[in-house]
Design a protein around this motif. Structure first.
Motif, short mmCIF file in Angstrom:
data_model
loop_
_atom_site.label_atom_id
_atom_site.label_comp_id
_atom_site.label_asym_id
_atom_site.label_seq_id
_atom_site.Cartn_x
_atom_site.Cartn_y
_atom_site.Cartn_z
N ALA A 130 0.84 -1.20 0.00
CA ALA A 130 0.00 0.00 0.00
C ALA A 130 0.87 1.25 0.00
N VAL A 136 -4.72 1.66 -1.17
CA VAL A 136 -4.58 1.13 -2.53
C VAL A 136 -5.88 1.50 -3.23
N TYR A 147 -3.57 1.51 -7.94
CA TYR A 147 -3.26 0.08 -7.78
C TYR A 147 -2.37 -0.46 -8.88
N PHE A 249 -6.15 -5.95 -0.62
CA PHE A 249 -6.59 -4.61 -0.26
C PHE A 249 -7.97 -4.39 -0.89
#
Length: 300
Positions: A130, A136, A147, A249
């Motif tokens: 992240a 993210v 991302y 995420f």
């Protein structure tokens, strides 16, 4: 990124169980000797040679496994009520359609209701994890924790009993066509849409062999490679990730329970409304910007 909307237990005899147990040993031995996880996607020549080897196997043991399941009625065995749920994720292209299919799998295999579903769209597989603030995000005009730039792919994460992993893996492999192409193979392309499966321990896990066995039982359409993070998009290849090293995420609220990526792949409102219902119950879908235009619909 999505060009449109959407494309669209087990009872058995002692004989069946004996056959299956014997064949399982054969599959395990074969996979350990003949089927390894490639550090990178293999060359076309290697693929053709390995394909021939696998086809010969399928003509014997693989066919018997399939016939045993068919004779037994193909009904899944109940999960152990005392099993601790495990985390897993699957990815193959746009996560909208994939999430819908795993929601259906949760209902079919585990008998879960709309209030019990765990399938969530999100991101995984990047080396960078992240951003500094733990985010993210989907592509956005503010360029916050994108991302794709973090090396992640679109995936669907869920919590399931370990004893049901093979059945969920089978649902995953059914997403690929007879040639091993994912549903949007010729639409969404690139590392953000690569095929990957996240399990605890990655290729060193017992689940990895169960993944292979499920792949064989559903047509042996893809091959596997060790996921090293930031992997490329390779057709017919699934990267196996260690979920502890490459965690999941969650994606934004507007990506959850979305219609599919093909034109006309519209799911019912009862499905589309699940995201807001879970949010109202307190589920956190992050604080990322709303897409490229700030709309928060269809990635915009």
């Amino acid at each position: 990124h999505k060009g449109g909307k959407k494309q669209t237990t087990m009872t058995t005899t002692v004989v069946h169980l004996a056959l299956y147990a014997a064949l399982f040993c054969g599959v395990s031995a074969w996979t350990s000797n003949k089927r390894s996880f490639y550090p990178n996607a293999r060359t076309l020549q290697q693929e053709q040679e390995q394909q021939q080897s696998r086809r010969n196997f399928l003509a014997t043991g693989g066919a018997l496994i399939a016939s045993t399941f068919a004779a037994a009625g193909g009904l899944p065995s109940p999960a152990n009520a005392d099993e601790e749920l495990m985390e897993v994720y699957f990815g193959c292209g746009c996560f909208w359609h994939v999430q819908h299919e795993f929601v259906e799998a949760e209902k079919k295999i585990l008998g879960r209701s709309d209030d019990e579903l765990t399938s969530r769209a999100g991101y995984a597989g990047g080396k960078n994890g992240a951003s500094a603030d733990g985010k993210v995000c989907y592509h956005n005009a503010l360029n916050v924790a994108d991302y794709g730039k973090l090396g992640h792919a679109e995936v669907v994460h869920m919590k399931i009993p370990p004893s049901k992993f093979e059945e969920f893996a089978a649902e995953y492999f059914k997403l690929f066509d007879d040639k091993g192409f994912r549903p949007d193979q010729f639409g969404d392309r690139g590392p953000e849409y690569r095929n990957l499966v996240g399990i605890k321990g990655g290729t060193n896990s017992d689940l990895a062999q169960k993944l292979i066995k499920s792949s064989i039982a559903t047509g042996d359409k893809v091959d596997f490679a060790v996921g090293k993070g930031d992997d490329r998009d390779a057709a017919k290849v699934v990267f196996v990730m260690d979920i502890e090293k490459y965690p999941f995420f969650i994606a934004e609220n507007y990506h959850q329970f979305h219609d599919g990526f093909n034109f006309g792949e519209n799911y019912p409102n009862s499905y589309n409304s699940l995201a807001s219902k879970y949010a109202q119950k307190g589920e956190n879908f992050g604080s990322c910007p709303n897409g490229m235009l700030g709309v928060g619909v269809g990635g915009l």
